[in-house]
Motif scaffolding. Structure first.
Motif, PDB file in Angstrom:
ATOM      1  N   LYS A 103       0.844  -1.201   0.000  1.00 35.45           N
ATOM      2  CA  LYS A 103       0.000   0.000   0.000  1.00 35.45           C
ATOM      3  C   LYS A 103       0.878   1.249   0.000  1.00 35.45           C
ATOM      4  O   LYS A 103       0.582   2.230  -0.680  1.00 35.45           O
ATOM      5  CB  LYS A 103      -0.937   0.010   1.205  1.00 35.45           C
ATOM      6  CG  LYS A 103      -1.856   1.205   1.206  1.00 35.45           C
ATOM      7  CD  LYS A 103      -2.829   1.200   2.354  1.00 35.45           C
ATOM      8  CE  LYS A 103      -3.710   2.436   2.273  1.00 35.45           C
ATOM      9  NZ  LYS A 103      -4.584   2.583   3.415  1.00 35.45           N
ATOM     10  N   LEU A 106       2.063   1.939  -3.458  1.00 35.78           N
ATOM     11  CA  LEU A 106       0.998   2.472  -4.309  1.00 35.78           C
ATOM     12  C   LEU A 106       0.731   3.946  -3.997  1.00 35.78           C
ATOM     13  O   LEU A 106       0.478   4.744  -4.896  1.00 35.78           O
ATOM     14  CB  LEU A 106      -0.277   1.645  -4.155  1.00 35.78           C
ATOM     15  CG  LEU A 106      -0.195   0.222  -4.706  1.00 35.78           C
ATOM     16  CD1 LEU A 106      -1.458  -0.555  -4.350  1.00 35.78           C
ATOM     17  CD2 LEU A 106       0.039   0.221  -6.207  1.00 35.78           C
ATOM     18  N   GLU A 109       3.470   5.911  -5.543  1.00 35.61           N
ATOM     19  CA  GLU A 109       3.219   5.979  -6.995  1.00 35.61           C
ATOM     20  C   GLU A 109       2.246   7.111  -7.304  1.00 35.61           C
ATOM     21  O   GLU A 109       2.481   7.934  -8.175  1.00 35.61           O
ATOM     22  CB  GLU A 109       2.646   4.643  -7.485  1.00 35.61           C
ATOM     23  CG  GLU A 109       2.258   4.628  -8.940  1.00 35.61           C
ATOM     24  CD  GLU A 109       3.443   4.573  -9.886  1.00 35.61           C
ATOM     25  OE1 GLU A 109       3.272   4.983 -11.050  1.00 35.61           O
ATOM     26  OE2 GLU A 109       4.533   4.136  -9.475  1.00 35.61           O
ATOM     27  N   LYS A 110       1.150   7.134  -6.557  1.00 33.56           N
ATOM     28  CA  LYS A 110       0.134   8.170  -6.769  1.00 33.56           C
ATOM     29  C   LYS A 110       0.722   9.558  -6.503  1.00 33.56           C
ATOM     30  O   LYS A 110       0.483  10.492  -7.263  1.00 33.56           O
ATOM     31  CB  LYS A 110      -1.067   7.924  -5.858  1.00 33.56           C
ATOM     32  CG  LYS A 110      -2.149   8.961  -6.009  1.00 33.56           C
ATOM     33  CD  LYS A 110      -3.313   8.716  -5.067  1.00 33.56           C
ATOM     34  CE  LYS A 110      -4.323   9.842  -5.196  1.00 33.56           C
ATOM     35  NZ  LYS A 110      -5.319   9.811  -4.128  1.00 33.56           N
ATOM     36  N   ASN A 128       1.758   1.311 -16.020  1.00 40.19           N
ATOM     37  CA  ASN A 128       1.168   1.130 -14.705  1.00 40.19           C
ATOM     38  C   ASN A 128       2.256   0.905 -13.654  1.00 40.19           C
ATOM     39  O   ASN A 128       3.153   0.100 -13.848  1.00 40.19           O
ATOM     40  CB  ASN A 128       0.203  -0.056 -14.757  1.00 40.19           C
ATOM     41  CG  ASN A 128      -0.773  -0.057 -13.616  1.00 40.19           C
ATOM     42  OD1 ASN A 128      -1.050   0.979 -13.031  1.00 40.19           O
ATOM     43  ND2 ASN A 128      -1.293  -1.224 -13.303  1.00 40.19           N
ATOM     44  N   ASN A 129       2.169   1.638 -12.541  1.00 37.09           N
ATOM     45  CA  ASN A 129       3.127   1.531 -11.424  1.00 37.09           C
ATOM     46  C   ASN A 129       4.570   1.771 -11.859  1.00 37.09           C
ATOM     47  O   ASN A 129       5.500   1.159 -11.327  1.00 37.09           O
ATOM     48  CB  ASN A 129       2.972   0.175 -10.734  1.00 37.09           C
ATOM     49  CG  ASN A 129       1.601  -0.010 -10.144  1.00 37.09           C
ATOM     50  OD1 ASN A 129       1.011   0.917  -9.599  1.00 37.09           O
ATOM     51  ND2 ASN A 129       1.056  -1.198 -10.271  1.00 37.09           N
ATOM     52  N   ILE A 132       7.095   2.873  -8.998  1.00 34.08           N
ATOM     53  CA  ILE A 132       7.411   1.791  -8.068  1.00 34.08           C
ATOM     54  C   ILE A 132       8.411   0.836  -8.716  1.00 34.08           C
ATOM     55  O   ILE A 132       9.427   0.489  -8.133  1.00 34.08           O
ATOM     56  CB  ILE A 132       6.145   0.999  -7.678  1.00 34.08           C
ATOM     57  CG1 ILE A 132       5.151   1.880  -6.960  1.00 34.08           C
ATOM     58  CG2 ILE A 132       6.508  -0.200  -6.822  1.00 34.08           C
ATOM     59  CD1 ILE A 132       3.805   1.215  -6.731  1.00 34.08           C
ATOM     60  N   LEU A 142       6.871  -6.386  -7.151  1.00 35.12           N
ATOM     61  CA  LEU A 142       5.642  -5.648  -6.894  1.00 35.12           C
ATOM     62  C   LEU A 142       4.430  -6.541  -7.055  1.00 35.12           C
ATOM     63  O   LEU A 142       3.531  -6.521  -6.207  1.00 35.12           O
ATOM     64  CB  LEU A 142       5.530  -4.442  -7.838  1.00 35.12           C
ATOM     65  CG  LEU A 142       4.258  -3.627  -7.692  1.00 35.12           C
ATOM     66  CD1 LEU A 142       4.175  -2.993  -6.305  1.00 35.12           C
ATOM     67  CD2 LEU A 142       4.181  -2.560  -8.766  1.00 35.12           C
ATOM     68  N   LEU A 146       1.704  -7.201  -4.165  1.00 34.87           N
ATOM     69  CA  LEU A 146       0.298  -6.820  -4.371  1.00 34.87           C
ATOM     70  C   LEU A 146      -0.639  -8.019  -4.292  1.00 34.87           C
ATOM     71  O   LEU A 146      -1.800  -7.858  -3.957  1.00 34.87           O
ATOM     72  CB  LEU A 146       0.122  -6.104  -5.710  1.00 34.87           C
ATOM     73  CG  LEU A 146       0.782  -4.732  -5.811  1.00 34.87           C
ATOM     74  CD1 LEU A 146       0.613  -4.166  -7.208  1.00 34.87           C
ATOM     75  CD2 LEU A 146       0.231  -3.779  -4.772  1.00 34.87           C
TER      76      LEU A 146
END
Length: 148
Positions: A103, A106, A109-110, A128-129, A132, A142, A146
């Motif tokens: 988490k 993530l 990343e955001k 995507n990602n 990270i 990752l 996840l």
């Protein structure tokens, strides 16, 4: 006479609009410079953590107190200059629980995506990602994290 007044009015309106637009651009450029410094400070703190985690580099980690102070300073500055997206992501970052590293990644990343967006940079094509995976020596780690 009517044509002259209309022409003069149109010219005045165009001049005012252009000046307003130019002024807005100047303000946005000044804000952008401040944002860059704030976001860079945050990313350098992350970089310090990341570098210290690499045993082969033999770099001692920043103390928890120093790191906390840096993050508080970044948060304070971001409140004034950051976009709503950055502030939301930063708020999520401050609520992280060490028990859930996936988490945390993530949220980072955001946050990085929102910082770039706030600076007017495109994230299109990064995948995507992206941020990270850029930090991990094995990007497939990752997916393992996840899936837990």
């Amino acid at each position: 006479m009517v044509v002259t007044v209309l022409t003069a009015s149109a010219g005045l309106i165009a001049t005012l609009y252009t000046n307003s637009r130019n002024r807005r651009r100047e303000i946005e450029a000044a804000f952008r410079e401040r944002k860059i410094l704030i976001y860079l400070e945050f990313l350098q703190a992350l970089e310090g953590i990341w570098i210290a985690s690499k045993d082969e580099l033999d770099v001692s980690p920043q103390s928890q107190k120093e790191l906390t102070l840096t993050l508080f300073k970044v948060r304070t500055k971001a409140v004034l200059w950051g976009s709503p997206g950055v502030l939301e992501a930063l708020s999520d970052f401050t609520k992280l629980d060490e028990a859930n590293p996936a988490k945390g990644m993530l949220v980072l990343e955001k946050l990085q995506t929102e910082m770039r967006k706030d600076l007017g940079l495109s994230n299109k094509g990064l995948g995507n990602n992206f941020f990270i995976k850029m930090m991990l020596s094995d990007p497939e780690e990752l997916d393992k994290l996840l899936s837990k």
